[in-house]
Design a protein around this motif. Structure first.
Motif, PDB file in Angstrom:
ATOM      1  N   PRO A  19      46.743 -70.214  -4.504  1.00 49.09           N
ATOM      2  CA  PRO A  19      47.438 -68.947  -4.355  1.00 49.09           C
ATOM      3  C   PRO A  19      47.561 -68.545  -2.886  1.00 49.09           C
ATOM      4  O   PRO A  19      46.607 -68.668  -2.124  1.00 49.09           O
ATOM      5  N   ALA A  20      48.731 -68.056  -2.517  1.00 49.89           N
ATOM      6  CA  ALA A  20      49.052 -67.820  -1.108  1.00 49.89           C
ATOM      7  C   ALA A  20      49.221 -66.347  -0.766  1.00 49.89           C
ATOM      8  O   ALA A  20      49.735 -66.012   0.304  1.00 49.89           O
ATOM      9  N   GLY A  21      48.789 -65.450  -1.667  1.00 48.46           N
ATOM     10  CA  GLY A  21      48.770 -64.019  -1.358  1.00 48.46           C
ATOM     11  C   GLY A  21      50.084 -63.526  -0.778  1.00 48.46           C
ATOM     12  O   GLY A  21      51.166 -63.860  -1.276  1.00 48.46           O
ATOM     13  N   GLU A  60      52.434 -56.597  -5.285  1.00 46.07           N
ATOM     14  CA  GLU A  60      52.704 -56.227  -3.891  1.00 46.07           C
ATOM     15  C   GLU A  60      51.426 -55.871  -3.138  1.00 46.07           C
ATOM     16  O   GLU A  60      51.469 -55.583  -1.949  1.00 46.07           O
ATOM     17  N   SER A  61      50.283 -55.844  -3.819  1.00 50.04           N
ATOM     18  CA  SER A  61      49.062 -55.361  -3.158  1.00 50.04           C
ATOM     19  C   SER A  61      48.170 -56.493  -2.647  1.00 50.04           C
ATOM     20  O   SER A  61      47.032 -56.262  -2.287  1.00 50.04           O
ATOM     21  N   GLN A  62      48.678 -57.711  -2.603  1.00 52.39           N
ATOM     22  CA  GLN A  62      47.845 -58.833  -2.167  1.00 52.39           C
ATOM     23  C   GLN A  62      47.714 -58.871  -0.651  1.00 52.39           C
ATOM     24  O   GLN A  62      48.619 -58.478   0.081  1.00 52.39           O
ATOM     25  N   ASP A  63      46.573 -59.394  -0.202  1.00 59.35           N
ATOM     26  CA  ASP A  63      46.348 -59.544   1.233  1.00 59.35           C
ATOM     27  C   ASP A  63      47.125 -60.752   1.758  1.00 59.35           C
ATOM     28  O   ASP A  63      47.392 -61.695   1.023  1.00 59.35           O
ATOM     29  N   PRO A  64      47.427 -60.720   3.068  1.00 61.51           N
ATOM     30  CA  PRO A  64      48.014 -61.918   3.674  1.00 61.51           C
ATOM     31  C   PRO A  64      46.956 -63.006   3.870  1.00 61.51           C
ATOM     32  O   PRO A  64      45.757 -62.716   3.872  1.00 61.51           O
ATOM     33  N   MET A  65      47.388 -64.211   4.066  1.00 59.39           N
ATOM     34  CA  MET A  65      46.475 -65.312   4.401  1.00 59.39           C
ATOM     35  C   MET A  65      46.154 -65.286   5.891  1.00 59.39           C
ATOM     36  O   MET A  65      45.025 -65.458   6.309  1.00 59.39           O
ATOM     37  N   PHE A  66      47.205 -65.060   6.678  1.00 57.18           N
ATOM     38  CA  PHE A  66      47.065 -65.032   8.137  1.00 57.18           C
ATOM     39  C   PHE A  66      47.754 -63.787   8.668  1.00 57.18           C
ATOM     40  O   PHE A  66      48.853 -63.440   8.235  1.00 57.18           O
ATOM     41  N   GLU A  67      47.086 -63.142   9.627  1.00 60.17           N
ATOM     42  CA  GLU A  67      47.678 -62.015  10.338  1.00 60.17           C
ATOM     43  C   GLU A  67      47.789 -62.456  11.790  1.00 60.17           C
ATOM     44  O   GLU A  67      46.777 -62.748  12.432  1.00 60.17           O
ATOM     45  N   VAL A  68      49.010 -62.540  12.299  1.00 54.07           N
ATOM     46  CA  VAL A  68      49.252 -63.063  13.646  1.00 54.07           C
ATOM     47  C   VAL A  68      49.467 -61.892  14.602  1.00 54.07           C
ATOM     48  O   VAL A  68      50.326 -61.029  14.362  1.00 54.07           O
ATOM     49  N   ALA A  69      48.680 -61.873  15.685  1.00 56.14           N
ATOM     50  CA  ALA A  69      48.779 -60.789  16.669  1.00 56.14           C
ATOM     51  C   ALA A  69      50.118 -60.829  17.401  1.00 56.14           C
ATOM     52  O   ALA A  69      50.778 -61.890  17.464  1.00 56.14           O
ATOM     53  N   ASN A  70      50.493 -59.704  17.983  1.00 59.49           N
ATOM     54  CA  ASN A  70      51.730 -59.623  18.779  1.00 59.49           C
ATOM     55  C   ASN A  70      51.739 -60.720  19.842  1.00 59.49           C
ATOM     56  O   ASN A  70      50.774 -60.866  20.590  1.00 59.49           O
ATOM     57  N   GLY A  71      52.801 -61.511  19.885  1.00 64.85           N
ATOM     58  CA  GLY A  71      52.931 -62.577  20.876  1.00 64.85           C
ATOM     59  C   GLY A  71      52.304 -63.895  20.441  1.00 64.85           C
ATOM     60  O   GLY A  71      52.339 -64.865  21.188  1.00 64.85           O
TER      61      GLY A  71
END
Ligand code: DGU
Ligand code: CA
Ligand code: CA
Ligand code: CA
Length: 194
Positions: free
Chosen positions: A57-59, A35-46
């Motif tokens: 591997p897709a984190g 459960e401690s893996q980072d995301p690949m993409f972090e999408v901003a609000n909107g």
């Protein structure tokens, strides 16, 4: 779909409007269920992320920090999960339109924030749950999911919701190959009070 190229990520990509041009992205985490893996993409609000292929591997997949659109994104081998919806606003809307996910050993879409997730024109293959409203997050939000035009193969559950928190799930145009539970009802228990 066939990838037009491939990109190994060294760290999480913070994006607002991102078009991957149908390239394959991979390289975060170990492909397992930690459960401690980072995301690949972090999408901003909107924001919108589209035309992306995700390989192992897709984190922790894609994180939507607020309302977002995930369009024509294909997970060939889901990591810990495929995407997480995280807004604290009850009016947040998250749209998954087109694309598909394979081999989510547990959950594909994880709804930890508030608001409404719509999943349409989507295929899921060899996975546990296509959608789960968090059952033990510290905020016991009301969470809503709408599935329209979803095809499931060898997948156990389409939606898992916490009816004691007022969650809802609506389904239309659902096709199941093999068998699947359409809606599994849980009792959510906030973290720290188990
Ligand atoms: O046991 O607390 O699976 O965001 C489960 C965890 C869980 C979250 C969730 C996620 O609810 O970690 O991936
Ligand atoms: Ca998880
Ligand atoms: Ca998982
Ligand atoms: Ca996760």
């Amino acid at each position: 779909p066939t990838a037009t190229g491939s990109v190994k990520l060294a760290d999480t990509q913070q994006v607002t409007n991102f078009d991957g041009g149908m390239k394959s992205y991979y390289g975060i985490g170990d492909g397992g269920q930690s459960e401690s893996q980072d995301p690949m993409f972090e999408v901003a609000n909107g924001g919108t992320i589209q035309n992306v292929i995700i390989d192992a591997p897709a984190g922790d997949g894609i994180h939507c920090l607020g309302s977002c659109t995930i369009r024509n994104v294909w997970w060939n081998d889901v990591g810990e999960d495929a995407a997480t919806f995280m807004s604290s606003s009850s009016s947040a809307t998250y749209l998954v339109d087109g694309g598909g996910a394979k081999s989510g050993s547990d959950k594909v879409f994880q709804h930890n924030g508030a608001g409404k997730v719509t999943i349409k024109n989507f295929q899921v293959h060899s996975s546990g749950k296509l959608y789960r409203a968090c059952g033990n997050c510290s905020s016991s939000y009301q969470r809503h999911v709408v599935m329209d035009g979803v095809t499931a193969r060898s997948t156990k559950v389409l939606a898992g919701i916490n009816t004691n928190w007022g969650d809802t799930a609506r389904f239309s145009r659902i096709t199941v190959y093999g068998s699947a539970v359409i809606c599994e009802k849980y009792k959510g228990v906030p973290k720290g009070s188990e």
